[in-house]
Design a protein around this motif. Structure first.
Motif, PDB file in Angstrom:
ATOM      1  N   ARG A   1      -1.466   6.083  -4.948  1.00 17.60           N
ATOM      2  CA  ARG A   1      -2.451   5.438  -5.817  1.00 17.60           C
ATOM      3  C   ARG A   1      -3.351   4.540  -4.965  1.00 17.60           C
ATOM      4  O   ARG A   1      -2.970   4.085  -3.895  1.00 17.60           O
ATOM      5  CB  ARG A   1      -1.766   4.610  -6.897  1.00 17.60           C
ATOM      6  N   GLN A   2      -4.526   4.249  -5.484  1.00 10.62           N
ATOM      7  CA  GLN A   2      -5.485   3.452  -4.740  1.00 10.62           C
ATOM      8  C   GLN A   2      -5.576   2.036  -5.314  1.00 10.62           C
ATOM      9  O   GLN A   2      -5.432   1.825  -6.518  1.00 10.62           O
ATOM     10  CB  GLN A   2      -6.870   4.107  -4.811  1.00 10.62           C
ATOM     11  N   TRP A   3      -5.814   1.077  -4.422  1.00  7.22           N
ATOM     12  CA  TRP A   3      -6.119  -0.265  -4.873  1.00  7.22           C
ATOM     13  C   TRP A   3      -7.443  -0.248  -5.632  1.00  7.22           C
ATOM     14  O   TRP A   3      -8.368   0.475  -5.244  1.00  7.22           O
ATOM     15  CB  TRP A   3      -6.244  -1.209  -3.683  1.00  7.22           C
TER      16      TRP A   3
ATOM     17  N   GLY B   1     -10.321  -0.622  -3.478  1.00 10.55           N
ATOM     18  CA  GLY B   1     -10.332   0.245  -2.312  1.00 10.55           C
ATOM     19  C   GLY B   1      -9.526  -0.276  -1.148  1.00 10.55           C
ATOM     20  O   GLY B   1      -9.345   0.423  -0.151  1.00 10.55           O
ATOM     21  N   GLN B   2      -9.036  -1.509  -1.238  1.00  8.86           N
ATOM     22  CA  GLN B   2      -8.211  -2.102  -0.195  1.00  8.86           C
ATOM     23  C   GLN B   2      -7.312  -3.150  -0.830  1.00  8.86           C
ATOM     24  O   GLN B   2      -7.589  -3.625  -1.938  1.00  8.86           O
ATOM     25  CB  GLN B   2      -9.076  -2.756   0.887  1.00  8.86           C
TER      26      GLN B   2
ATOM     27  N   THR C   1       0.847  -1.198   0.000  1.00 13.12           N
ATOM     28  CA  THR C   1       0.000   0.000   0.000  1.00 13.12           C
ATOM     29  C   THR C   1       0.878   1.242   0.000  1.00 13.12           C
ATOM     30  O   THR C   1       0.628   2.201  -0.747  1.00 13.12           O
ATOM     31  CB  THR C   1      -0.931  -0.002   1.221  1.00 13.12           C
TER      32      THR C   1
END
Length: 454
Positions: free
Chosen positions: A302-304, A307-308, A296
């Motif tokens: 940047r985003q997964w 969202g996680q 992460t």
């Protein structure tokens, strides 16, 4: 693997379903590296003229030619052959002649060595070279004897036993051995490039030969400053690879100032008692949030996609991926990593906990490529995911959250990457074909960090 804080609560549901070594194992044919049957072994002292000594004599002949060419370019003076010569030792015969620097043939059992006081190289033709050849292929014999010739190179370049005793901080044993591994790598590259008269060995022959080098690593937990230390598997393979990729000049310039060794001692009694390995379930429960947190951070804002970070599900063989990624697979459609509990637990038990950790980290690295908008398929993706796996591993050398690597964990990475391609399979189930090249990508990330992987 050392976990430095109290055990986390359960996060996963596991679904029930010189240079001496003892070498053992079953024979396996890997072809030959000798062209035309090799050379006459009559220059070898105490030879029986058999196939093992002909193989050794062939290696010695080509490695002498290599140094006749390379020594002037690296050190500015001519190469001088060994004044004491080369000795074959029948350690199965207590009445056999003993080579110089020993009292009996049994002193050489399971060993090959260079003795600087007599300027000789000797090898055990009964219990070392034939076992190496049968288990790892003829290229392993090439590595061993080229390593010993590397010590002769050191003596001729001024790194003598007297110099080592006078300044042990400048010339620790682990550095001396790394230089010899590096010189062996430079020689093997010369062979692989087609310059040798009698030997041939492409990268497809190196994987099992490097596995033999792994078998010569120090016992887990050996201090890097110990007298006689040779390095862990990562140190030894890295030194060989540096010689293979960069040549003998780089080997000659190795020093304690520019060489990083990863070998380490145990730091507490519990880790020593477990030989650096956590129980399988405890390891998974501790590693998963750690690797997810690391990657992460590696996304740098940047985003997964979901969202996680991906969640791990342990059960049978993964069924979610579009192609076979092996016993641990990234499932991009539902942002999970599916884990075959039986296969991974077997790997954990046979190799060690960070063998499993390396495979899991590779799937998270593949997820990072997707989250970063990078290709997930093809040679660049395959190199990048192995590099990112190495970057995570390198961070664990100094600790990431709850984790730090135990002695032996890097060796487990080396073993799994040499033996299997699935830690580096891309989303289409394809991978770099040779263990040597898989390790090369992994080493870049381990030593240089995630910025070297993009």
């Amino acid at each position: 693997m050392i976990k430095r804080a109290a055990m986390l609560p359960a996060l996963l549901v596991l679904v029930a379903t010189a240079c001496t070594a003892t070498v053992s194992g079953t024979a396996s044919d890997d072809g030959t590296v000798v062209s035309g049957g090799g050379v006459d072994a009559s220059f070898v002292r105490n030879t029986d003229g058999g196939s093992i000594d002909r193989l050794a004599a062939t290696v010695i002949t080509d490695v002498r030619t290599f140094w006749q060419q390379q020594f002037p370019a690296v050190f500015g003076k001519e190469w001088a052959d060994l004044s004491g010569g080369y000795y074959s030792v029948d350690t199965a015969n207590a009445e056999a002649p003993a080579p110089p620097c020993t009292d009996s043939p049994q002193d050489v059992e399971g060993n090959a060595f260079y003795c600087p006081t007599a300027d000789v190289i000797a090898w055990d033709r009964a219990a070392l070279l034939p076992v190496l050849r049968d288990k790892y292929g003829e290229a392993s014999v090439m590595l061993v004897l080229a390593h010993e010739m590397g010590h002769a190179v050191q003596r001729r370049s001024g790194i003598t036993p007297q110099a080592e005793r006078a300044d042990p901080e400048r010339f620790p044993t682990i550095l001396i051995e790394a230089m010899a591994d590096c010189y062996a790598g430079a020689f093997v590259r010369w062979v692989a490039d087609g310059h040798a008269q009698h030997l041939h060995a492409g990268k497809d022959r190196l994987d099992r030969a490097l596995a033999s080098l792994v078998s010569f690593r120090d016992p887990v937990g050996t201090s890097p400053g110990a007298s006689g230390a040779h390095g862990d598997a990562f140190d030894r393979v890295s030194a060989f690879s540096d010689g293979f990729e960069q040549g003998a000049k780089t080997c000659s310039e190795m020093s304690v100032d520019n060489r990083r060794f990863t070998q380490r001692s145990f730091v507490d009694a519990q880790d020593r008692s477990q030989r650096g390995n956590m129980p399988f379930g405890d390891f998974l429960n501790a590693m998963v949030p750690n690797v997810a947190g690391y990657f992460t951070g590696a996304l740098s804002g940047r985003q997964w996609p979901a969202g996680q970070p991906p969640q791990v599900r342990a059960g049978g063989h993964p069924t979610c991926p579009r192609a076979d990624q092996g016993p641990v697979a990234l499932c991009p459609d539902n942002a999970t990593v599916e884990l075959d509990q039986i296969s991974t637990q077997q790997l954990h038990n046979e190799v060690g906990d960070y063998a499993t950790g390396t495979v899991i980290a590779g799937r998270y690295a593949l997820a990072v490529l997707a989250a970063a908008g990078r290709p997930q398929e093809g040679p660049d993706a395959q190199r990048a995911l192995l590099c990112l796996t190495g970057a995570y591993t390198g961070a664990l050398l100094t600790g990431v959250g709850e984790f730090t690597l135990s002695p032996g964990d890097l060796d487990e990475s080396i073993q799994v990457l040499l033996a299997y391609d699935y830690p580096g399979r891309d989303i289409a189930g394809n991978a770099i074909s040779t263990g040597y090249d898989r390790l090369a990508a992994f080493r870049v990330g381990t030593l240089r960090g995630p910025g070297s992987c993009w």
